[in-house]
Design an enzyme around this catalytic site. Structure first.
Site, PDB file in Angstrom:
ATOM      1  N   SER A  86      37.464 -42.931  71.122  1.00 27.92           N
ATOM      2  CA  SER A  86      37.766 -42.977  69.691  1.00 27.92           C
ATOM      3  C   SER A  86      38.564 -44.244  69.414  1.00 27.92           C
ATOM      4  O   SER A  86      39.672 -44.405  69.930  1.00 27.92           O
ATOM      5  CB  SER A  86      38.560 -41.731  69.297  1.00 27.92           C
ATOM      6  OG  SER A  86      38.858 -41.713  67.934  1.00 27.92           O
ATOM      7  N   HIS A 133      46.550 -33.493  65.518  1.00 27.16           N
ATOM      8  CA  HIS A 133      45.237 -33.963  65.088  1.00 27.16           C
ATOM      9  C   HIS A 133      45.006 -33.682  63.613  1.00 27.16           C
ATOM     10  O   HIS A 133      44.344 -34.467  62.928  1.00 27.16           O
ATOM     11  CB  HIS A 133      44.107 -33.350  65.907  1.00 27.16           C
ATOM     12  CG  HIS A 133      42.785 -33.997  65.592  1.00 27.16           C
ATOM     13  ND1 HIS A 133      41.927 -33.507  64.629  1.00 27.16           N
ATOM     14  CD2 HIS A 133      42.215 -35.127  66.069  1.00 27.16           C
ATOM     15  CE1 HIS A 133      40.872 -34.303  64.548  1.00 27.16           C
ATOM     16  NE2 HIS A 133      41.021 -35.293  65.406  1.00 27.16           N
ATOM     17  N   HIS A 164      34.024 -43.409  66.666  1.00 28.50           N
ATOM     18  CA  HIS A 164      34.103 -42.673  67.928  1.00 28.50           C
ATOM     19  C   HIS A 164      32.718 -42.481  68.521  1.00 28.50           C
ATOM     20  O   HIS A 164      31.696 -42.637  67.864  1.00 28.50           O
ATOM     21  CB  HIS A 164      34.870 -41.358  67.778  1.00 28.50           C
ATOM     22  CG  HIS A 164      34.068 -40.177  67.326  1.00 28.50           C
ATOM     23  ND1 HIS A 164      34.614 -39.117  66.653  1.00 28.50           N
ATOM     24  CD2 HIS A 164      32.755 -39.840  67.467  1.00 28.50           C
ATOM     25  CE1 HIS A 164      33.684 -38.209  66.402  1.00 28.50           C
ATOM     26  NE2 HIS A 164      32.544 -38.628  66.887  1.00 28.50           N
TER      27      HIS A 164
END
EC number: 4.8.1.2
Length: 352
Positions: free
Chosen positions: A219, A299, A320
């Protein structure tokens, strides 16, 4: 608007998507496309591990040797270089190469110069650590997502073109829905990590056997061309939250199913930092990765920040790639690495 799953990879679904057919994403995202001749790619991470400034010159020279070996016959189509310091205090240089032909990668890996260097007694005696972490997902076993449409990094650099705007993003579960294999397969892990040669506690050469559907995520963030406002957005708003999340997984990921998490900074051949970074995460399964992304506060903060800024991004490049692979398509080899490195931490050692 088009599906993330390319036409030649579509099949009748036995597993449904997480959203209805009429779903419209809140902003534009794209993915890399390859023609139907692409069957498999290789994502190869070659690491050099050292500790402190005294070993830096030797480690950089080893890194440059790996890069030079890429110019041999059957080398990768693209590569990049990174540095990070792990939570055991070791510096790590990683050379990442991508192949769109696994047979070419196999020939390169088995070529006399490459094989001789890895097998040399010098690798055991030069004071450095080395690792190879290689995954070769089939075309239906990986997905990509980009907030931009040109000069794709990572696996995108070996693909043929960029898609139009895709449907499957902007909702929980969209990562899974972008995998062609998710149409018929839950991508469940098949077994456990196992040490099949050597002993991580003793150093030397160690080989770890992976398992089916072991998951790899890269990512990335590229602020090299961003202007002042977007640089501030990344460095002052996105990066602190991102760093917290990546450090959490690095230090506390084991019970969550995260085998290894490395937040790395891109470098040049002399080790100078570039304004590019990415995270390298190995997970037990897509489901374990999903569970963290959908529920953990670190997250969720990353996700909320991205949603807020995504539609207005100009030169800040975020992306990503996520893959699963079969155990037979994985290589995890280590030489004199500390026992918390990569797959070594969680791999089961067979009783003597």
């Amino acid at each position: 608007m088009e599906s993330a799953i390319d036409t030649h990879l579509k099949c009748p679904r036995t597993l449904s998507r997480r959203v209805p057919d009429e779903y419209q994403p809140p902003f534009a995202m794209w993915m890399a496309r390859a023609d139907e001749h692409l069957e498999q790619v290789v994502m190869a991470y070659f690491g050099v591990q050292y500790r402190g400034e005294a070993q830096r010159a030797a480690a950089l020279q080893a890194m440059r040797h790996i890069v030079e070996s890429f110019s041999l016959a059957d080398g990768p189509q693209t590569h990049d270089l990174t540095h990070h310091t792990d939570n055991s205090g070791f510096d790590n240089l990683i050379v990442v190469g991508y192949w769109k032909d696994p047979a070419a990668h196999c020939r390169w890996l088995r070529s006399a110069p490459v094989n001789a260097w890895w097998a040399s007694e010098d690798r055991l005696n030069d004071g450095l650590g080395y690792f190879r972490e290689i995954s070769a997902p089939r075309a239906e076993q990986f997905e990509t997502l980009y907030a931009f449409q040109d000069n794709l990094p990572g696996v995108g650099a070996v693909m043929d073109r960029i898609s139009g705007e895709i449907e499957e993003h902007g909702y929980w579960g969209s990562m899974r829905d972008r995998f062609p294999i998710s149409q018929t397969d839950w991508m469940k892990p098949t077994s456990e990590l196992q040490v099949i040669a050597g002993d991580p506690a003793k150093g030397g050469r160690v080989v770890v056997l992976g398992h089916g559907n072991l998951t790899l995520i890269r990512s990335g963030q590229d602020w090299a061309d961003a202007e002042a406002e977007e640089r501030s957005l990344y460095l002052d708003e996105i990066l602190p939250t991102l760093q917290d999340g990546m450090d959490f997984l690095r230090d506390n990921g084991q019970p969550l199913g995260c085998y290894s998490n490395r937040f790395v900074r891109n470098i040049d051949l002399d080790g100078n930092f570039l304004d590019v970074s990415y995270n390298i995460g190995h997970w037990r399964s897509v489901e374990k990765l999903e569970r963290w992304t959908e529920s953990h506060p670190t997250h969720l903060r990353i996700f909320v920040t991205f949603f807020r800024v995504a539609a207005g991004l100009k030169k800040l490049r975020l992306y990503h790639e996520v893959s699963v692979s079969d155990a037979k398509s994985q290589i995890f080899g280590y030489i004199n690495c500390h026992p918390q490195t990569g797959m070594l931490r969680d791999a089961q050692v067979s009783p003597a």
